[in-house]
Write a protein that holds these residues in place. Structure first.
Motif, PDB file in Angstrom:
ATOM      1  N   GLN A  23       0.836  -1.202   0.000  1.00 24.30           N
ATOM      2  CA  GLN A  23       0.000   0.000   0.000  1.00 24.30           C
ATOM      3  C   GLN A  23       0.872   1.252   0.000  1.00 24.30           C
ATOM      4  O   GLN A  23       0.582   2.227  -0.700  1.00 24.30           O
ATOM      5  CB  GLN A  23      -0.923  -0.014   1.222  1.00 24.30           C
ATOM      6  N   PHE A  24       1.968   1.220   0.775  1.00 23.96           N
ATOM      7  CA  PHE A  24       2.913   2.342   0.763  1.00 23.96           C
ATOM      8  C   PHE A  24       3.484   2.551  -0.635  1.00 23.96           C
ATOM      9  O   PHE A  24       3.540   3.673  -1.133  1.00 23.96           O
ATOM     10  CB  PHE A  24       4.050   2.087   1.754  1.00 23.96           C
ATOM     11  N   ALA A  25       3.921   1.462  -1.278  1.00 25.97           N
ATOM     12  CA  ALA A  25       4.545   1.570  -2.592  1.00 25.97           C
ATOM     13  C   ALA A  25       3.580   2.164  -3.610  1.00 25.97           C
ATOM     14  O   ALA A  25       3.947   3.046  -4.401  1.00 25.97           O
ATOM     15  CB  ALA A  25       5.030   0.197  -3.054  1.00 25.97           C
ATOM     16  N   GLN A  26       2.344   1.705  -3.563  1.00 26.97           N
ATOM     17  CA  GLN A  26       1.363   2.185  -4.534  1.00 26.97           C
ATOM     18  C   GLN A  26       1.027   3.661  -4.313  1.00 26.97           C
ATOM     19  O   GLN A  26       1.004   4.462  -5.250  1.00 26.97           O
ATOM     20  CB  GLN A  26       0.103   1.322  -4.442  1.00 26.97           C
ATOM     21  N   GLN A  27       0.796   4.037  -3.057  1.00 28.50           N
ATOM     22  CA  GLN A  27       0.376   5.407  -2.776  1.00 28.50           C
ATOM     23  C   GLN A  27       1.543   6.393  -2.887  1.00 28.50           C
ATOM     24  O   GLN A  27       1.404   7.478  -3.475  1.00 28.50           O
ATOM     25  CB  GLN A  27      -0.245   5.486  -1.378  1.00 28.50           C
ATOM     26  N   SER A  68       4.314   6.111  -4.630  1.00 29.22           N
ATOM     27  CA  SER A  68       4.765   6.271  -6.013  1.00 29.22           C
ATOM     28  C   SER A  68       3.833   7.193  -6.790  1.00 29.22           C
ATOM     29  O   SER A  68       4.277   7.947  -7.662  1.00 29.22           O
ATOM     30  CB  SER A  68       4.873   4.914  -6.695  1.00 29.22           C
ATOM     31  N   GLU A  69       2.542   7.147  -6.474  1.00 34.70           N
ATOM     32  CA  GLU A  69       1.601   8.048  -7.138  1.00 34.70           C
ATOM     33  C   GLU A  69       1.817   9.497  -6.693  1.00 34.70           C
ATOM     34  O   GLU A  69       1.669  10.421  -7.488  1.00 34.70           O
ATOM     35  CB  GLU A  69       0.168   7.617  -6.846  1.00 34.70           C
ATOM     36  N   GLU A  70       2.174   9.679  -5.421  1.00 34.17           N
ATOM     37  CA  GLU A  70       2.384  11.036  -4.906  1.00 34.17           C
ATOM     38  C   GLU A  70       3.668  11.661  -5.436  1.00 34.17           C
ATOM     39  O   GLU A  70       3.714  12.863  -5.686  1.00 34.17           O
ATOM     40  CB  GLU A  70       2.433  11.004  -3.373  1.00 34.17           C
ATOM     41  N   THR A  71       4.712  10.846  -5.581  1.00 32.14           N
ATOM     42  CA  THR A  71       6.035  11.393  -5.883  1.00 32.14           C
ATOM     43  C   THR A  71       6.531  11.097  -7.293  1.00 32.14           C
ATOM     44  O   THR A  71       7.466  11.763  -7.756  1.00 32.14           O
ATOM     45  CB  THR A  71       7.070  10.830  -4.895  1.00 32.14           C
ATOM     46  N   ILE A 117      11.138   3.761  -5.120  1.00 28.11           N
ATOM     47  CA  ILE A 117      10.218   3.200  -4.131  1.00 28.11           C
ATOM     48  C   ILE A 117      10.136   1.678  -4.249  1.00 28.11           C
ATOM     49  O   ILE A 117      10.266   0.955  -3.255  1.00 28.11           O
ATOM     50  CB  ILE A 117       8.821   3.833  -4.269  1.00 28.11           C
ATOM     51  N   PHE A 118       9.945   1.179  -5.462  1.00 29.15           N
ATOM     52  CA  PHE A 118       9.720  -0.257  -5.605  1.00 29.15           C
ATOM     53  C   PHE A 118      10.983  -1.086  -5.398  1.00 29.15           C
ATOM     54  O   PHE A 118      10.889  -2.238  -4.980  1.00 29.15           O
ATOM     55  CB  PHE A 118       9.097  -0.556  -6.977  1.00 29.15           C
ATOM     56  N   ILE A 119      12.158  -0.530  -5.655  1.00 25.41           N
ATOM     57  CA  ILE A 119      13.381  -1.281  -5.397  1.00 25.41           C
ATOM     58  C   ILE A 119      13.579  -1.523  -3.902  1.00 25.41           C
ATOM     59  O   ILE A 119      13.793  -2.673  -3.472  1.00 25.41           O
ATOM     60  CB  ILE A 119      14.598  -0.579  -6.022  1.00 25.41           C
TER      61      ILE A 119
END
Length: 247
Positions: free
Chosen positions: A197-201, A203-206, A212-214
């Motif tokens: 959930q952190f990665a998805q949100q 990445s959309e914000e920044t 983020i995903f690495i």
């Protein structure tokens, strides 16, 4: 590659840089703090679900080998039910559907427990199958020997069959323990604040997808690898004498 890792030190609310990458706490936090908090949620959900799955899965494995056909039938039905429904569907059923029938479950504090139940019950069906296989691998004479010594059937399972069966099924249990960390990622679908959930949100914000995903991928790997190493250590310590690799 024009990667920018400094955004991890930005405040999630104001996007301003924070000295030392750690904000004052509370609702104000940096992306680094958010990611570490999400990792904590992932570990908490995974560990709680794993403990639940081990307890219930062990019981299911035991009753599926019990002489009582009603208990064995219940264990079989449990396994087929939770093993044949996709995990994501089970999460939605627990999180959205069940509270409609039990209003007390609509409490936000309970919602995380429902996700843990969904993940734990799904995994319990698989662990139950493995515990059953471990028990059935043992010679029948061990059960008869325990009963001949005056043990009750529960005592025979506790002191004779299960200690041996668990040693046999440690390798597949290790795989399930690693899988439960990876499967916890489905919790993002119901907004549990874990790593996916952190990665998805974030990445959309920044728009920093690679940055983020690495790290998120590495954190999942570290979590699963740590479980693997702990399980390997336990396996080496409790290996049945005389088997391959025993010391």
């Amino acid at each position: 590659m024009g990667w920018d890792w400094q955004f991890y030190c930005n405040d999630t609310a104001t996007q301003e840089a924070v000295a030392g990458c750690f904000g004052p706490g509370g609702k104000e936090q940096t992306y680094l703090q958010w990611m570490l908090s999400a990792w904590g949620w992932t570990l908490e959900v995974s560990i709680a679900a794993l403990l639940l799955a081990l307890v219930i899965g062990s019981l299911i494995g035991i009753i599926r080998t019990a002489p009582n056909r009603w208990l064995a039938g219940f264990g079989e039905a449990w396994t087929e039910l939770f093993r044949n429904i996709p995990l994501l569907v089970q999460v939605f059923l627990w999180y959205y559907v069940l509270p409609e029938f039990v209003p007390a479950l609509k409490n936000p504090a309970v919602k995380t427990a429902l996700v843990i139940c969904a993940l734990g019950f799904f995994t319990s069906a698989r662990i139950g199958e493995q515990v059953k296989a471990g028990i059935l691998t043992l010679p029948r004479g061990q059960r008869y020997a325990g009963q001949a010594l005056g043990m009750t059937l529960p005592q025979t399972y506790r002191y004779v069959l299960l200690p041996m069966a668990y040693r046999i099924v440690i390798p597949p249990l290790t795989s399930e323990s690693m899988n439960i960390v990876k499967n916890s990622a489905v919790a993002f679908a119901v907004s549990i604040p874990e790593l996916a959930q952190f990665a998805q949100q974030a990445s959309e914000e920044t728009s920093h997808f690679e940055e983020i995903f690495i790290p998120v991928t590495l954190l999942y790997f570290i979590s699963a690898f740590a479980i693997n190493r702990v399980a390997k250590f336990i396996e080496a310590r409790v290996r049945i004498p005389g088997t391959v690799g025993a010391k």
